[in-house]
Scaffold this active site. Sequence first.
Site, short mmCIF file in Angstrom:
data_model
loop_
_atom_site.label_atom_id
_atom_site.label_comp_id
_atom_site.label_asym_id
_atom_site.label_seq_id
_atom_site.Cartn_x
_atom_site.Cartn_y
_atom_site.Cartn_z
N THR A 123 0.81 -1.21 0.00
CA THR A 123 0.00 0.00 0.00
C THR A 123 0.85 1.27 0.00
OG1 THR A 123 -0.03 -0.13 2.42
CG2 THR A 123 -1.92 -1.06 1.25
N ASP A 173 -0.19 -3.90 19.32
CA ASP A 173 -0.31 -3.49 17.91
C ASP A 173 0.20 -2.07 17.68
OD1 ASP A 173 -0.91 -3.76 15.23
OD2 ASP A 173 -3.01 -3.21 15.45
#
Lengths: 555, 269
Positions: free
Chosen positions: A196, A323
């Site tokens: 991306t 995360d």
Amino acid sequence: MTLTLLRTPTRILSRPVAALAALAAAAGPVVAQPSPGEGLAVFSPVTWERLVDAANEPHNWLMYNGTLDSQRFSRLDQIDSANVGQLELKWAHHIPQLDRAETTPLVVDGVMFITESPSNVVAVDAVTGRPFWRYDHPLPDDLRLCCGRNNRGVAILGETLYMSTLDAHLVAIDGRSGSVVWNREVADYRSGYSKTEAPLIVKDQVVTGIAGGEYGIRGFLDSYDADTGERLWRTDTIPGPDHPDNRSWAGDSWRTGGAPTWITGSYDPELNLVYWGTGNPGPDWNGAVRRGDNLYSDSVLALNGDTGEMAWYFQFTPHDEHDWDAIQVPVLADIELDGETRKAMLWANRNGFYYTLDRETGEFLLGKPFAKQTWAEGLDGNGRPIRRPNTAPSQEGTLVSPMAGGATNWWSPAYSPRTNLLYVNAFDGEAIFFSRDEDYQEGDNFTGGGTETPLPIEHYHSAIRAIDPTTGDVRWEFPITPRSRAGVLATAGDLVFSASIDGYFYALDARTGAPLWHISLGGPVHAQPMTYAVNGQQYVTMTIGNTLYTFGLGD
Amino acid sequence: MGTRCGIRWTAVALLAALTSGAAPVVTVAQDTENPYISRLDVRAGRQLFQARCSTCHGLNAAGGNESTGPDLTTGRFRHADSDAGLFRVIRDGVRSTAMLGLGADADEQSIWQLVTYLRSVDVTAGGTPTGSAAAGRQLFTGTGGCDRCHMVNGQGQRLGPDLSTVGERRALAELETALVNPDAEVLPRWWTMKATGPDGQVVEGLRMDEDTFTFRIMDADQQLRAFSKYGGWTWERVQRSTMPGYADTFTAAERNDLVAYLFSLRSEP
């Protein structure tokens, strides 16, 4: 046919500037000149020298982060704190496929290159927004995507654009026609890989990362020959068993440990070092299956610009279980510290701490929280967090700040050498983190738990914060309600531009944070602003919802 | 198929008993409370349900349109009356029916998450109301005066949430709590914004929406008003409910009637 006739040669030649540029073009290649505009597109090849010196052609935006030091600072100053209130809409470009629009367009001599969801790129006239060509990349149906179908931008070298695609390819596209020059598979998307990020040009190489941290991939950073697409080097972000740092992963957990590289890095030509952030270790929320520091997840890597060999690394969050990807843009700036000029790297991390590092050595210089965090007492002398007990995800859930989305995220910060401040989109959130057992299945989601936010978003605080990199102190903040997922741009007009998820685009005073201009454009924002100029007119561009808007001062 | 599931269950149980001294998973699961009951587990369970169960039971567990799978949202199950019972049915299936079960080798966490999901779609969670919905309705529109703030099916006012379908969204206990302690949970839409103008004038109203630069309210006269945060006004959020508690105003019986009425408010009676 009628449209073509409207642009008559007579009209073009009637403009003295255009005529001069035409003469210059006839005499030889035009380098780094403002586009003459109407009827006379001069898109000259973008050499490596131009990229190194990109700050000196501020009418162009030649790479994702503006310049190789990724300051996202433009020397354009036509729009300033006195006249920003007079900004008006010049044109808009609608992105046909609806999803998250995360692009930073490039502008080269009056031509703008916009990437779109899912893996498309369109070239438009930067004065009118009308298209020259578009390239729609064909994609399979069974992509593995954690976070929407998006693309953040292209890189350019010569006349060729380089674009990541969601099926984990790197595609070279002719900048004048949109034709594919080469198309190279970087990794197998069926194993959970995707791409991306906008690649970074380093000399004659295309340096590019990989996504897939929620799919048990093993991350890496690649370099490809810009001409041929041949892979020149690959640096694994998780070292193999022949390397001592492999022992920072229990058992075989390194094989599925993540540490992706999904945001564009920076480059220092003097040190010949490429800097790149790495993402979370996997599975995200179940650290019990990967005991150890999990090197080099959640780190910044400094790699030799020719070989990819690691010069140093700095790990922000050892053994991350929340995360907190270190997927932020490495901002390179020379700053005065204790009476000495330091080649520094400025980094506001997703884990809630701000860091100033020495970019020659990776030495930790200073750091402190810039947003609400409850997981660490602070940082020790080496910048390693001193963890508080009982902050790991658990079966019944553990409340921790920041939330998984972070105190900031991939949203590009900006640094102004005029104010010596780093501008960061910050969020004081929290989440309940759950850990779950999960078996790895190739190509399947591999996160080992999840999170939930205990209260509606309105209970939390968000702001643009101006951080002094010599102390880590927050000098001012501009509150945002409810929050933002936008990057930041700083300009020599002493303005800071950004946006918010509720669809505002706004400008702040770079010295005080006072709001000077805003407009409601109605859609959620996942992109970052950029600025450029054509024919002496400065523009600012921002993508909001699925529309890219360009503003400038009135005639 | 059902028979085969039954045979497999027996075989596994026997094998487990013969091969180790540890208690077989079968027994442990039946004797344990569901350990996976967070909203995260609801989500995971829903995903699994949609992948494995929705062909027969419908995407939202309310029964299949073109098959015979029963509606699982009524809170009553033909073959189980406890979480452990549901666990067993999901794992083993039901003999001589089309209900196959996930099989003895399905992992325990997934089965419990399915149980959690099924509990989450129980529209009657919390039992059956004891009061009279008809009496509650009279109270709501009569002496109780609830319709001076709330709207039901187009009748009433706008100073509180529209309650036309509240029975689909709230358990009985939540409805009772909302009556006696409205501050227990106040959604941001029902906070009050108190705005003070440059001349000291004060305007209050329900916080309809707020963003970085502006906010919009409904005042006590139900007028819509919009403000700029940088236009000389200051503002304050009041994160309390504007509704009084009714613990002392209504008797317990009256509250039960009101709860029964609210619980009956659904899109399809």
